[in-house]
Scaffold this motif. Sequence first.
Motif, mmCIF file in Angstrom:
data_model
loop_
_atom_site.group_PDB
_atom_site.id
_atom_site.type_symbol
_atom_site.label_atom_id
_atom_site.label_comp_id
_atom_site.label_asym_id
_atom_site.label_seq_id
_atom_site.Cartn_x
_atom_site.Cartn_y
_atom_site.Cartn_z
ATOM 1 N N PRO A 137 -9.833 -7.980 -1.231
ATOM 2 C CA PRO A 137 -10.772 -6.805 -1.149
ATOM 3 C C PRO A 137 -9.560 -5.531 -1.831
ATOM 4 C CG PRO A 137 -9.914 -7.431 1.080
ATOM 5 C CD PRO A 137 -9.745 -8.232 0.158
ATOM 6 N N VAL A 138 -10.309 -4.513 -1.980
ATOM 7 C CA VAL A 138 -9.511 -3.203 -2.174
ATOM 8 C C VAL A 138 -9.523 -2.342 -0.946
ATOM 9 C CG1 VAL A 138 -10.190 -2.805 -4.806
ATOM 10 C CG2 VAL A 138 -11.638 -1.810 -3.155
ATOM 11 N N MET A 192 5.748 -5.007 -5.932
ATOM 12 C CA MET A 192 4.343 -4.951 -6.185
ATOM 13 C C MET A 192 3.669 -3.670 -6.588
ATOM 14 S SD MET A 192 1.714 -6.871 -3.560
ATOM 15 C CE MET A 192 -0.065 -6.886 -3.925
ATOM 16 N N TYR A 193 2.702 -3.724 -7.421
ATOM 17 C CA TYR A 193 2.125 -2.639 -8.098
ATOM 18 C C TYR A 193 0.695 -2.420 -7.559
ATOM 19 C CZ TYR A 193 6.106 -2.415 -11.265
ATOM 20 O OH TYR A 193 7.325 -2.385 -11.900
ATOM 21 N N PHE A 194 0.240 -1.171 -7.579
ATOM 22 C CA PHE A 194 -1.295 -0.938 -7.054
ATOM 23 C C PHE A 194 -1.642 0.054 -7.918
ATOM 24 C CE2 PHE A 194 1.242 -2.419 -3.755
ATOM 25 C CZ PHE A 194 0.593 -3.219 -2.917
ATOM 26 N N GLY A 234 -4.793 -3.578 -5.279
ATOM 27 C CA GLY A 234 -3.575 -4.475 -5.611
ATOM 28 C C GLY A 234 -3.614 -5.083 -6.881
ATOM 29 N N ILE A 235 -2.327 -5.246 -7.525
ATOM 30 C CA ILE A 235 -2.249 -6.080 -8.651
ATOM 31 C C ILE A 235 -1.442 -7.452 -8.274
ATOM 32 C CG2 ILE A 235 -1.249 -6.234 -10.898
ATOM 33 C CD1 ILE A 235 -1.377 -3.316 -11.183
ATOM 34 N N LEU A 263 -9.586 8.927 9.537
ATOM 35 C CA LEU A 263 -9.772 8.659 8.271
ATOM 36 C C LEU A 263 -10.703 7.445 8.548
ATOM 37 C CD1 LEU A 263 -6.844 8.590 5.959
ATOM 38 C CD2 LEU A 263 -8.865 10.283 5.609
ATOM 39 N N LYS A 264 -11.755 7.292 7.663
ATOM 40 C CA LYS A 264 -12.507 6.171 7.935
ATOM 41 C C LYS A 264 -12.211 4.966 6.925
ATOM 42 C CE LYS A 264 -16.633 8.961 9.053
ATOM 43 N NZ LYS A 264 -16.976 10.046 8.626
ATOM 44 N N CYS A 265 -12.301 3.959 7.139
ATOM 45 C CA CYS A 265 -11.953 2.496 6.370
ATOM 46 C C CYS A 265 -12.976 1.620 6.832
ATOM 47 C CB CYS A 265 -10.579 2.474 6.403
ATOM 48 S SG CYS A 265 -10.083 1.598 7.791
ATOM 49 N N LEU A 266 -12.810 0.450 5.849
ATOM 50 C CA LEU A 266 -13.557 -0.889 6.368
ATOM 51 C C LEU A 266 -12.293 -1.665 6.739
ATOM 52 C CD1 LEU A 266 -15.657 -1.362 3.186
ATOM 53 C CD2 LEU A 266 -16.359 -0.269 5.510
#
Length: 166
Positions: free
Chosen positions: A101-102, A141-143, A81-82, A117-120
């Motif tokens: 975090p990203v 919002m930009y990413f 995220g920005i 899918l895996k993710c944290l």
Amino acid sequence: MDKDTDLSRVVELTFKEDPSLTEVMRQRAGSLQRTGQKRQEGERLLLPHEAVYRLDFSIQELVFSRWIVSLKGHGRVTVTGISQLWTPDLTNLMTRQLMEPVGTFWRNAGDPEDSPLKCLEADMQEFGERIAELAKVRKVMYFLFAFKEGAEPTNLSCSVEFTPEQ
């Protein structure tokens, strides 16, 4: 009244690629490379495997619910995220504007295609909550989306689900 019904509905916002903004950032990186100039201190240039995406908030008072992500095949997608209001036609993207975090989603090459899918999860929860907070003061919002290890933009569907604040 219908107002109560409207407030209880789920809001799903889909990330949309911003091709013109991605191209502007690619031109900036290419221009520096061609002329042999260096980037500004702290400037974040777009890498070849990255693209700029956006979320448009039609409602700004939101509570994060969950991520909805699907990826065909295998690979890794990182969403950054920005955090500040960024005006790419006036200012360069700076590393200090990137959120933590990203969000990272992945499926390993040996995993079955129908495996989740895996993710944290803790990071994804915090990231979603931060997006909801920033939505209160922004309409857009930009990413940065990074596609690695075989992931391709055409194989990704990514959205965030919110509920309106009551």
